[in-house]
Design an enzyme around this catalytic site. Structure first.
Site, PDB file in Angstrom:
ATOM      1  N   TYR A 176     -12.148  44.557  65.637  1.00  0.00           N
ATOM      2  CA  TYR A 176     -11.297  45.675  65.220  1.00  0.00           C
ATOM      3  C   TYR A 176     -11.434  45.892  63.709  1.00  0.00           C
ATOM      4  O   TYR A 176     -11.551  44.930  62.945  1.00  0.00           O
ATOM      5  CB  TYR A 176      -9.821  45.377  65.473  1.00  0.00           C
ATOM      6  CG  TYR A 176      -9.429  44.973  66.865  1.00  0.00           C
ATOM      7  CD1 TYR A 176      -8.972  45.906  67.786  1.00  0.00           C
ATOM      8  CD2 TYR A 176      -9.468  43.630  67.264  1.00  0.00           C
ATOM      9  CE1 TYR A 176      -8.571  45.536  69.051  1.00  0.00           C
ATOM     10  CE2 TYR A 176      -9.073  43.243  68.536  1.00  0.00           C
ATOM     11  CZ  TYR A 176      -8.624  44.199  69.429  1.00  0.00           C
ATOM     12  OH  TYR A 176      -8.221  43.827  70.685  1.00  0.00           O
ATOM     13  N   HIS A 215      -3.072  51.134  69.226  1.00  0.00           N
ATOM     14  CA  HIS A 215      -2.214  50.715  68.120  1.00  0.00           C
ATOM     15  C   HIS A 215      -1.905  51.938  67.247  1.00  0.00           C
ATOM     16  O   HIS A 215      -2.101  51.929  66.045  1.00  0.00           O
ATOM     17  CB  HIS A 215      -2.892  49.628  67.288  1.00  0.00           C
ATOM     18  CG  HIS A 215      -3.159  48.369  68.042  1.00  0.00           C
ATOM     19  ND1 HIS A 215      -4.107  47.436  67.641  1.00  0.00           N
ATOM     20  CD2 HIS A 215      -2.598  47.861  69.173  1.00  0.00           C
ATOM     21  CE1 HIS A 215      -4.118  46.423  68.498  1.00  0.00           C
ATOM     22  NE2 HIS A 215      -3.214  46.659  69.435  1.00  0.00           N
ATOM     23  N   ASN A 243      -2.736  43.015  65.295  1.00  0.00           N
ATOM     24  CA  ASN A 243      -1.977  43.606  66.401  1.00  0.00           C
ATOM     25  C   ASN A 243      -0.563  43.848  65.888  1.00  0.00           C
ATOM     26  O   ASN A 243       0.096  42.925  65.395  1.00  0.00           O
ATOM     27  CB  ASN A 243      -1.956  42.659  67.588  1.00  0.00           C
ATOM     28  CG  ASN A 243      -3.342  42.231  68.000  1.00  0.00           C
ATOM     29  OD1 ASN A 243      -3.972  41.437  67.304  1.00  0.00           O
ATOM     30  ND2 ASN A 243      -3.837  42.741  69.111  1.00  0.00           N
TER      31      ASN A 243
END
Length: 475
Positions: free
Chosen positions: A329, A409, A452
């Site tokens: 990510y 997200h 996260n």
């Protein structure tokens, strides 16, 4: 979760995955739980002055929702093979092992065990903490299966909340007292739609509401529309999956077979005392490093390693019982932005994808992945199968479909700021040009968090509520 004949937990009114149940996404997500580093609330990440020190809010969260690295009730870690293999990959590159939540500001060349907000082998999150203490209050009411369709507004003053629960008052409108306030917390997509249906947002979105048979009659007159960039500045992590094999790994399919036909011994162990494999979700190791794009800007890359794979595309022959995935990510420092909105039926959707709109983001993530792969030869038996040797990493990333890149997200759709020209709420989370309307959810977060984002969003909630309560004039 993804193949049930009755997936009641998913929202059906937006185009991306979202949890429509108590706890929202935190009730059904991967449960990774990372305390935010200071940089998440820096002015460089878009936050206005006054938001930089969040120790008070974070300590409140820690008291309510502590983390654990050993969610199994016996204190043991299970399926550690992936951790052991990826550790061998990272160590030659100068990575250090840390208890990540004990050192939240260390996010360069570090790795560690996943942190979860589990207790007693079960997911806790807001459902077992904040919700439990809230429902004990005499002034708390929960209306299930009720949709907020908009706000009743007289210019800058919100006078009521419009719902589809028409049994209430004959019209579903919940009136506010003279000192009443409204706090919207429906997430990046849900809050944006409520604002659109209340005459707050870009003209093209409000016109869609105006022309809708149900929404139009409830919209304030155009003279009272408030033109704010609702739905703009949206961010989400671009995520790229690489699939590997290693002879020591137990791939342990963690999708549908777990529910329909789990390994009997593991199921019996968990049923007996909430211990074992089923006491945690699939991640086994998480790591971070800084990456610098061609523009000279520093971004952060997170890698999450887990047994199994959602899909495999390869020309290699491979042993499916030995596969594992690393998801890469790009997070804090990302510069790409997109836009979300609604269609003529009020269905929430992505208008402009937020991933890799800035080519510097893509270049930075590719560079970070290449760095990670640079020490593969030091791990005996490790093979990269997706992508395989028929394509380059750059071509693999270039061919990635946007739908597969979605990390879910989402943030930034109602961003916080210091001017109504480029933000939706002020530094106290109040919607610009309103008297008593606030937003406290992922939408106000102006820049992508480091990790996260569940814990970061909870810190935002603690801090935002404190700012609202400190304002004069409330009930």
């Amino acid at each position: 979760m993804f193949s049930s004949s009755n997936p009641y937990w998913w929202c059906t009114d937006i185009s991306v995955f979202a949890g429509c149940l108590i706890g929202g996404g935190a009730a059904i997500n991967g449960a990774l739980y990372w305390y935010p580093p200071d940089i998440d609330f820096s002015t460089g990440n878009g936050w206005p002055s006054g938001w930089q020190s969040q120790s008070t809010a974070l300590n409140k969260l820690k008291a309510r929702l502590p983390y654990t690295q050993t969610p199994s009730t016996d204190g043991q870690l299970y399926l550690t093979q992936v951790y052991d293999v990826v550790k061998q990959l990272l160590t030659p590159q100068g990575y250090s092992s840390l208890d990540i939540n004990s050192n939240p500001n260390y996010k360069d060349h570090v790795y560690g065990h996943p942190a979860f907000n589990f207790k007693g082998g079960k997911r806790t999150s807001v459902m077992d903490t904040y919700y439990q203490t809230s429902k004990a209050r005499s002034n708390f009411k929960l209306w299930q299966y009720t949709l907020v369709t908009g706000l009743v507004r007289n210019g800058a003053q919100i006078t009521g909340i419009r719902t589809n629960y028409t049994a209430y008052g004959g019209n579903g409108i919940v009136p506010l007292t003279a000192k009443g306030r409204v706090i919207l917390s429906a997430g990046a997509f849900g809050t944006s739609r409520i604002l659109f249906q209340s005459g707050i947002g870009p003209t093209d979105m409000l016109t869609l509401v105006q022309n809708n048979a149900d929404g139009g009659p409830n919209l304030p007159p155009s003279s009272q529309w408030i033109n704010l960039p609702v739905g703009n500045n949206v961010s989400d992590n671009p995520s790229i999956n690489l699939v590997f094999t290693h002879p020591s790994v137990d791939s342990y399919d963690n999708w549908a077979p777990i529910w329909s036909s789990p390994r009997p011994a593991d199921a019996a162990q968990y049923k007996s005392n909430q211990s074992g494999v089923f006491a945690a979700t699939s991640p086994r190791l998480v790591f971070w490093k800084t990456v610098v794009g061609p523009d000279g800007k520093t971004r952060y890359m997170q890698g999450t390693a887990r047994p199994g794979a959602a899909s495999v595309t390869t020309n290699y022959a491979y042993n499916a019982s030995q596969i594992f995935t690393i998801t890469f990510y790009l997070s804090n420092g990302i510069t790409s932005r997109g836009r979300i909105g609604i269609d003529s039926t009020m269905y929430g959707k992505v208008i402009t994808n937020p991933w890799f709109q800035d080519s510097n983001d893509k270049a930075a993530l590719i560079s970070g992945i290449q760095d990670t792969l640079s020490s593969m030869s030091s791990v005996s038996g490790l093979t990269l199968i997706t992508p395989d040797n028929t394509t380059t990493l750059t071509d693999y990333v270039n061919s990635y479909t946007p739908a597969s890149m979605n990390s879910n997200h989402w943030c930034g759709s109602t961003r916080i700021g210091t001017s109504s020209s480029n933000s939706v709420v002020d530094s106290n989370t109040k919607v610009w040009n309103t008297n008593n309307l606030f937003v406290v959810d992922a939408g106000i977060v102006p820049g992508q968090p480091m990790s996260n984002p569940h814990a970061t969003y909870m810190v935002v909630a603690e801090a935002g509520v404190a700012k609202i309560l400190a304002l004069a004039g409330g009930a």
